[in-house]
Design a protein around this motif. Structure first.
Motif, mmCIF file in Angstrom:
data_model
loop_
_atom_site.group_PDB
_atom_site.id
_atom_site.type_symbol
_atom_site.label_atom_id
_atom_site.label_comp_id
_atom_site.label_asym_id
_atom_site.label_seq_id
_atom_site.Cartn_x
_atom_site.Cartn_y
_atom_site.Cartn_z
ATOM 1 N N ILE A 135 36.623 -0.370 -2.568
ATOM 2 C CA ILE A 135 37.322 -0.912 -3.845
ATOM 3 C C ILE A 135 38.804 -1.052 -3.317
ATOM 4 O O ILE A 135 39.603 -0.202 -2.832
ATOM 5 N N SER A 136 39.392 -2.436 -3.571
ATOM 6 C CA SER A 136 40.684 -2.701 -3.197
ATOM 7 C C SER A 136 41.591 -2.407 -4.246
ATOM 8 O O SER A 136 42.842 -2.709 -4.118
ATOM 9 N N ASP A 137 41.397 -1.991 -5.573
ATOM 10 C CA ASP A 137 42.295 -2.160 -6.756
ATOM 11 C C ASP A 137 43.144 -0.643 -6.442
ATOM 12 O O ASP A 137 42.568 0.266 -6.899
ATOM 13 N N GLU B 33 45.759 0.430 -7.617
ATOM 14 C CA GLU B 33 46.210 1.001 -9.049
ATOM 15 C C GLU B 33 45.054 1.953 -9.827
ATOM 16 O O GLU B 33 45.175 2.843 -10.166
ATOM 17 N N LEU B 34 43.841 1.196 -9.775
ATOM 18 C CA LEU B 34 42.793 1.917 -10.245
ATOM 19 C C LEU B 34 42.183 3.054 -9.394
ATOM 20 O O LEU B 34 42.156 4.111 -10.196
ATOM 21 N N LEU B 35 42.368 2.999 -8.172
ATOM 22 C CA LEU B 35 41.996 4.297 -7.331
ATOM 23 C C LEU B 35 42.968 5.295 -7.514
ATOM 24 O O LEU B 35 42.673 6.481 -7.752
ATOM 25 N N ASN B 36 44.364 4.926 -7.509
ATOM 26 C CA ASN B 36 45.299 6.066 -7.793
ATOM 27 C C ASN B 36 45.208 6.617 -9.075
ATOM 28 O O ASN B 36 45.613 8.076 -9.456
ATOM 29 N N THR B 37 44.589 5.979 -10.115
ATOM 30 C CA THR B 37 44.660 6.387 -11.557
ATOM 31 C C THR B 37 43.347 7.534 -11.320
ATOM 32 O O THR B 37 43.557 8.660 -12.050
ATOM 33 N N ILE B 38 42.393 7.108 -10.746
ATOM 34 C CA ILE B 38 41.227 8.024 -10.801
ATOM 35 C C ILE B 38 41.330 9.271 -9.875
ATOM 36 O O ILE B 38 41.139 10.416 -10.263
ATOM 37 N N ALA B 39 42.227 8.879 -8.543
ATOM 38 C CA ALA B 39 42.474 10.133 -7.951
ATOM 39 C C ALA B 39 43.404 11.151 -8.496
ATOM 40 O O ALA B 39 43.436 12.404 -8.206
ATOM 41 N N ALA B 40 44.332 10.690 -9.373
ATOM 42 C CA ALA B 40 45.332 11.608 -10.033
ATOM 43 C C ALA B 40 44.274 12.628 -10.919
ATOM 44 O O ALA B 40 44.844 13.564 -11.483
ATOM 45 N N GLU B 41 43.205 12.162 -11.276
ATOM 46 C CA GLU B 41 42.302 13.165 -12.184
ATOM 47 C C GLU B 41 41.267 13.740 -11.432
ATOM 48 O O GLU B 41 40.254 14.298 -12.269
ATOM 49 N N LEU C 144 41.048 15.550 1.740
ATOM 50 C CA LEU C 144 42.427 15.206 1.623
ATOM 51 C C LEU C 144 42.892 14.167 2.778
ATOM 52 O O LEU C 144 43.604 13.215 2.342
ATOM 53 N N GLU C 145 42.594 14.568 3.711
ATOM 54 C CA GLU C 145 43.021 13.479 4.951
ATOM 55 C C GLU C 145 42.374 12.376 4.740
ATOM 56 O O GLU C 145 42.662 11.081 4.947
ATOM 57 N N GLU C 146 41.004 12.251 4.400
ATOM 58 C CA GLU C 146 40.364 10.882 4.320
ATOM 59 C C GLU C 146 41.079 10.103 3.228
ATOM 60 O O GLU C 146 41.065 8.888 3.267
ATOM 61 N N LEU C 147 41.344 10.843 2.013
ATOM 62 C CA LEU C 147 41.676 10.292 0.930
ATOM 63 C C LEU C 147 43.110 9.668 1.325
ATOM 64 O O LEU C 147 43.351 8.581 0.732
ATOM 65 N N ASN C 148 43.934 10.479 1.705
ATOM 66 C CA ASN C 148 45.193 9.845 2.345
ATOM 67 C C ASN C 148 44.992 8.478 3.350
ATOM 68 O O ASN C 148 46.080 7.769 3.125
ATOM 69 N N ASN C 149 44.055 8.500 3.854
ATOM 70 C CA ASN C 149 44.065 7.227 4.598
ATOM 71 C C ASN C 149 43.216 5.854 3.776
ATOM 72 O O ASN C 149 42.977 4.861 4.384
ATOM 73 N N GLY C 150 43.249 6.269 2.542
ATOM 74 C CA GLY C 150 42.480 5.077 1.628
ATOM 75 C C GLY C 150 43.516 4.575 0.835
ATOM 76 O O GLY C 150 42.939 3.790 -0.241
ATOM 77 N N GLY C 151 44.960 4.453 1.184
ATOM 78 C CA GLY C 151 45.929 3.863 0.294
ATOM 79 C C GLY C 151 46.269 4.459 -1.066
ATOM 80 O O GLY C 151 47.000 3.874 -1.866
#
Length: 234
Positions: free
Chosen positions: A74-76, A78-86, A96-103
């Protein structure tokens, strides 16, 4: 349409059908996050984005590992950050390391690390203000300390080099005093002598009958002389 009906059938549908059916899902809030991730991997990204926005509005939560998996296709951001925050559920340092590498934004990563009592992967990152300069300053300090240590070692070695010869000759002189009596030539090991025809001075290091071995002061070489060729310097 119920989510389970959608999930059981979407693989056989055309993209246009999937698009219309996404709008018809009535119980998306009950969807399983694992099934949603699985579905998003199998459909076109624009359709996956529509599904995730519907899921996000319904407050369906994902784990950190699941969001890291979504970030792979998923390249969006803004959408990923919104989901990640919750995010909720389990989270490991590796997740967490893998998520950090995902933008995902640094502030979101920092918040998740704090919530789960994990190490922030971006802590001390080189691109953060002042970090690179501090590393350069630390390297300069280390280099300066190394240079000082090398200079000190060189000074000690030079000092030892200057002291080595007198110490050796003094040791030989002791041997001469304890192991030999005064030779018939009148010289002893340790005597400071002068080569008559050269004017060179040195120290007697061995005596074999009338043959005397002298370590010359100006060259450090050892030569043999007849007693008649030498005289005591002092």
């Amino acid at each position: 349409m119920r989510w389970q009906q959608f999930y059981d059938s979407y693989l056989g549908w055309a993209d246009s059908t999937i698009s219309s059916r996404i709008s018809q899902i009535s119980d998306i809030q009950n969807a399983d996050a694992v099934e949603i991730v699985d579905c998003c991997q199998c459909i076109d990204e624009p359709l996956a984005g529509r599904l995730l926005r519907k899921v996000e509005k319904a407050k369906v939560s994902f784990t950190v590992g699941q969001v890291a998996e979504l970030a792979m296709f998923i390249s969006d951001e803004e959408l990923l950050n919104t989901i990640a925050a919750e995010v909720s559920g389990p989270c490991t340092q590796n997740d967490l390391e893998e998520l950090n590498n995902g933008g995902i934004r640094d502030d979101v990563i920092t918040d998740i690390a704090r919530r789960y009592n994990l190490q922030d992967p971006n802590e001390g990152a080189i691109w953060k203000p002042g970090v690179l300069q501090k590393q350069l300053d630390d390297m300069a300090d280390s280099a300066g300390q190394l240079a000082n240590n090398l200079n000190r070692i060189n000074r000690d070695l030079e000092k030892q080099k200057r002291q080595r010869k007198p110490g050796l000759l003094a040791f030989l002189g002791v041997l001469g005093e304890t192991g030999r009596s005064k030779s018939s030539s009148g010289f002893r090991v340790g005597d400071h002598v002068r080569v008559k025809y050269r004017g060179q001075e040195g120290t007697v290091v061995d005596i074999n009958g009338n043959l005397i071995m002298v370590s010359l002061d100006d060259s450090g070489h050892v030569d043999s002389y007849d007693a008649s060729q030498l005289e005591k310097a002092w």
